[in-house]
Write an enzyme that holds these catalytic residues in place. Structure first.
Site, short mmCIF file in Angstrom:
data_model
loop_
_atom_site.label_atom_id
_atom_site.label_comp_id
_atom_site.label_asym_id
_atom_site.label_seq_id
_atom_site.Cartn_x
_atom_site.Cartn_y
_atom_site.Cartn_z
N HIS A 62 0.86 -1.18 0.00
CA HIS A 62 0.00 0.00 0.00
C HIS A 62 0.90 1.23 0.00
O HIS A 62 2.13 1.10 -0.01
CB HIS A 62 -0.96 -0.01 1.20
CG HIS A 62 -0.30 0.02 2.54
ND1 HIS A 62 0.56 -0.97 2.98
CD2 HIS A 62 -0.37 0.92 3.56
CE1 HIS A 62 0.97 -0.69 4.20
NE2 HIS A 62 0.44 0.46 4.57
N HIS A 64 1.25 3.85 2.20
CA HIS A 64 1.69 4.57 3.39
C HIS A 64 3.20 4.75 3.33
O HIS A 64 3.94 3.90 2.82
CB HIS A 64 1.28 3.82 4.66
CG HIS A 64 -0.15 4.03 5.03
ND1 HIS A 64 -0.84 3.21 5.90
CD2 HIS A 64 -1.04 4.99 4.64
CE1 HIS A 64 -2.08 3.65 6.04
NE2 HIS A 64 -2.23 4.73 5.29
N ASP A 66 5.77 4.61 5.40
CA ASP A 66 6.75 3.69 5.98
C ASP A 66 6.92 2.44 5.13
O ASP A 66 7.78 1.60 5.41
CB ASP A 66 6.38 3.33 7.42
CG ASP A 66 4.97 2.78 7.58
OD1 ASP A 66 4.07 3.24 6.87
OD2 ASP A 66 4.78 1.89 8.42
N HIS A 67 6.12 2.31 4.08
CA HIS A 67 6.23 1.17 3.17
C HIS A 67 6.65 1.59 1.76
O HIS A 67 6.76 0.74 0.88
CB HIS A 67 4.88 0.45 3.07
CG HIS A 67 4.42 -0.11 4.37
ND1 HIS A 67 4.56 -1.45 4.71
CD2 HIS A 67 3.84 0.49 5.45
CE1 HIS A 67 4.08 -1.65 5.92
NE2 HIS A 67 3.64 -0.49 6.39
#
Length: 298
Positions: A62, A64, A66-67
């Site tokens: 996804h 976000h 932090d990814h």
């Protein structure tokens, strides 16, 4: 050929002194699948001694930060290294604008191929996705090797089959009165699942089913189940439940809240719910070899 998971980062929303943002590189024969490259992934690869040229697929669960905030750095490194092979970037179609913005600030990479997906199914050779349950559209990934057969050298020798005839027997199923079943046993293909940022859901169950290695988020301890429910994440016990129902052989826990300096109790909570699985808490720069293939005994 090498089949190994290289862990580049294991934190969740906030990095810590010991844990970088997310990043996981699965080396699978000649391919490299980079999952969820968070901020700092390029540097973590340097610490791990992994060349960016190993990457053939980048898979975002996804969008976000932090990814995904490490994506521009990784792409720019691929360009700087002059990578000539195609690199497929897989991501949820709903994140198209966000992904294009990240790609837009990267150094141009002519071999980068954007491959958005919007539903469950196979998206590349041996690679499939299923929807998860999070605050934005999220997909987990699964890599599956087809089932095959393992030849038994003693039985091949007794049947007088060697050299190129072994390959011919595999292709044709029989040779000179010898059937494939006479000199080989079934061998299950290896499977790997990557499940990140989700509450328990059917998609996670589908991805994890029968896997040799299951990488699962474990953001909270069981005591913080209310937080897990509110933020649509999993607790350690829920990750263990998933592994147990899936009959996963090795459960790798990761994506830990910064509140946990010690993850031993998270492993204990997951292991109690998955008694037949190996359960490990990942640390940055850990390496995990895929379990040996399962072979049916004669």
């Amino acid at each position: 050929m090498v089949r190994e998971l290289v862990v580049l980062g294991t934190s969740s929303h906030l990095p810590t002194r010991a844990r970088n943002h997310n990043g996981y590189l699965l080396l699978w024969d000649g391919d490299g699948y980079l999952f969820d490259p968070g901020e700092g992934t390029q540097r973590q690869m340097t610490f791990a001694g992994i060349s960016a040229s190993k990457i053939t697929h980048i898979c975002l669960t996804h969008v976000h930060g932090d990814h995904s905030y490490g994506l521009p750095g990784v792409i720019s490194r691929l360009a700087a290294d002059g990578v000539e092979h195609t690199v497929q970037l897989h991501y949820p179609a709903s994140g198209e604008a966000f992904v294009r913005a990240l790609v837009g600030v990267s150094a141009p990479l002519s071999t980068l191929q954007l491959v958005p997906h919007g539903s469950a199914g196979q998206i590349a050779s041996h690679l499939s996705v299923a929807p998860l349950h999070h605050r934005v559209e999220t997909f987990g990934y699964r890599l599956t090797e087809p089932d095959d057969r393992t030849f038994l050298p003693a039985k091949l020798a007794a049947a007088g089959i060697s050299g190129f005839d072994v390959g011919k027997l595999r292709r044709e199923g029989s040779l000179n009165g010898v059937d494939l079943d006479d000199v080989s046993v079934p061998r299950s293909g290896q499977s790997f699942a990557f499940i990140m940022d989700t509450a328990p859901c059917p998609g996670a169950e589908d991805l994890a089913d029968g896997t040799d290695m299951l990488v699962s988020e474990c953001t909270f301890a069981d005591e913080e189940s209310d937080l897990a429910r509110d933020y649509l994440h999993m607790t350690a016990g829920q990750a263990g439940d998933l592994a147990h129902r899936a009959r996963a052989r090795h459960l790798v826990l990761t994506h830990f809240s910064s509140r946990y300096a010690d993850t031993a109790h998270l492993v204990a909570q997951a292991q109690a719910r998955a008694p037949h699985s190996r359960v490990t808490a990942a640390n940055d720069l850990d390496r995990f070899a895929m379990p040996r293939r399962r072979t049916t005994a004669v």
